[in-house]
Design an enzyme around this catalytic site. Structure first.
Site, PDB file in Angstrom:
ATOM      1  CG  ASP A 190      -2.177   0.800   1.000  1.00 34.95           C
ATOM      2  OD1 ASP A 190      -2.285   1.450  -0.048  1.00 34.95           O
ATOM      3  OD2 ASP A 190      -3.058   0.770   1.884  1.00 34.95           O
ATOM      4  CE1 TYR A 229       4.282  -7.160   3.768  1.00 29.86           C
ATOM      5  CE2 TYR A 229       3.579  -9.412   4.180  1.00 29.86           C
ATOM      6  CZ  TYR A 229       3.627  -8.299   3.352  1.00 29.86           C
ATOM      7  OH  TYR A 229       3.026  -8.342   2.125  1.00 29.86           O
TER       8      TYR A 229
END
Length: 444
Positions: free
Chosen positions: A124, A183
């Site tokens: 994003d 992540y």
């Protein structure tokens, strides 16, 4: 656009690229690449692919699929970027800066017959990466990929660089060949470091919102790392992570367009179920450090799994901050997970604290499992990553998709459920009740 116009622009890009190489200038390539970017998202998806695949023998292919040229070679790159100035990885129509857009513009200066690029994760806007993996096809072999990587980086802006470039193995796909991802989410409490405000979350506003007041000292915002670690253990293993799914956009059209375009063009969206929201986490660690300049507490949450729902990592970070601020207990978080109660958790943490650290592939399977300290979680992840990703139901990455919902439907860029191509799932999708309107192409 008319197919003849599409074909003309297709030829234009190839001629412009060749002329640019001969003249040593890149203005022609930039113009042609911009034209093709607009064309790719303005023309009807099915017609555009047909034109590209059956198009002239010269010029640049625009489809993300392998070209039919027998001399085509697939390249695999590891890309790092500071996402602060980007609207996300995936290309978006209009004057919006994206990582894919910058990569493709620079690639057009260096390669002839360059296809669209495909990333392993569609991060994003604001999210960062050290281990994004991208593949694309070029015409013919190169003299030196090491030299190409250096030239490529010289064309790229300062906030995105290629860390490695190599020929991909036969059948490699940056997304579908992956086993999972790692992540990190970075948080700072206390006195913030101004040089890191775009690269770590300072949860002051969240503290005020959730505590209905303001902290009186830096110590009020300090996170209880011990409680966060206890709560993180509850997330390990295979679970229905519906409670950690973005409630506003639980499913969309992005990946469905890639796998079943005939359904996507009808506006049919996948229906979310507990089975589709089930993921396996092998690692969920919480590490504490001290900022050497401000003395503030810095907390890094690291997660490794076979796949992530849209904004799932950011939801995990937000939930663990709730535990760290002692608003909910570790046992309460476990009950929320089991009840799949999305309303019990706050909004996702902001994207600027999120980092894609690594995408895992079969050749590094042992390294991925070695990150799992908990034996049960390691066994659950091993089972989840067995088999072919194409045949598994896997939601695309955390933080996927552009910020605007209109752009998501127009360009098909949102993080989507990667549907299985088995007959059962095909029948399930064909019988979906939630048929949306036809995809709106007015904004393309």
């Amino acid at each position: 656009l008319d197919p003849h116009v599409s074909s003309s622009l297709y030829i234009l890009q190839g001629k412009a690229s060749s002329m640019a190489l001969q003249l040593g200038t890149w203005d022609y390539t930039d113009m042609a690449q911009d034209a093709m970017h607009g064309l790719a998202h303005a023309a009807d998806a099915t017609a555009f692919k047909a034109v590209c695949r059956a198009g002239p023998t010269s010029g640049n292919a625009v489809d993300s699929q392998p070209t039919k040229n027998s001399n085509a070679k697939r390249l695999r790159m590891v890309v790092a970027y500071d996402g602060s100035a980007f609207a996300g990885f995936q290309f978006q129509p209009g004057k919006v800066r994206t990582v894919q857009g910058d990569l493709e513009k620079s690639a057009a200066r260096l390669f002839i017959g360059c296809s669209r690029m495909v990333g392993a994760s569609r991060t994003d806007g604001g999210a960062h990466a050290y281990g994004q993996v991208v593949h694309f096809d070029i015409a013919g072999s190169r003299d030196s990929l090491e030299t190409d990587q250096m030239f490529f980086n010289s064309f790229l802006p300062a906030d995105v660089k290629v860390l490695s470039m190599e020929y991909a193995q036969t059948g490699f796909d940056s997304h579908f060949s992956s086993l999972g991802k790692t992540y990190e989410y970075r948080i700072t409490s206390g006195t913030p470091d101004p040089t890191r405000m775009k690269h770590a979350w300072w949860p002051y506003d969240r503290w005020c919102e959730r505590s209905r007041g303001k902290p009186l000292s830096a110590g009020d915002m300090r996170l209880d790392v011990g409680a966060m670690r206890e709560a993180a253990q509850a997330l390990l293993g295979t679970h229905d992570f519906s409670a950690f799914m973005d409630a506003r956009r639980p499913a969309g059209l992005g990946s469905l367009k890639r796998k079943k375009p005939h359904l996507a063009l009808k506006g049919i969206k996948p229906v979310r179920t507990a089975a589709k929201n089930t993921r396996a986490l092998g690692e969920c660690s919480v590490v504490e450090a001290v900022n050497p300049i401000t003395g503030s507490q810095e907390v890094t949450i690291t997660v490794t799994g076979d796949g992530f729902l849209y904004r799932m990592v950011r939801m995990i970070a937000a939930a663990l901050v709730e535990v760290g601020h002692r608003r909910i207990s570790a046992e309460k978080l476990r009950s929320i997970l089991e009840a799949a109660d999305r309303k019990a958790l706050p909004e996702a943490a902001p994207p600027h604290g999120l980092y894609l650290m690594r995408v895992w592939y079969p050749e590094a399977r042992d390294g991925m499992l070695a990150r799992c300290a908990d034996p049960a979680a390691r066994a659950a992840l091993a089972v989840a990553i067995s088999g072919d990703r194409r045949a598994r139901v896997v939601e695309d990455d955390d933080g996927d998709g552009p910020p605007a919902a209109k752009a998501e439907q127009a360009a098909g860029l949102s993080g989507e459920d990667m549907q299985s191509e088995s007959a059962d799932n095909e029948a399930d999708i064909e019988n979906l009740e939630g048929v949306q309107g036809a995809v709106d192409n007015s904004g393309q």
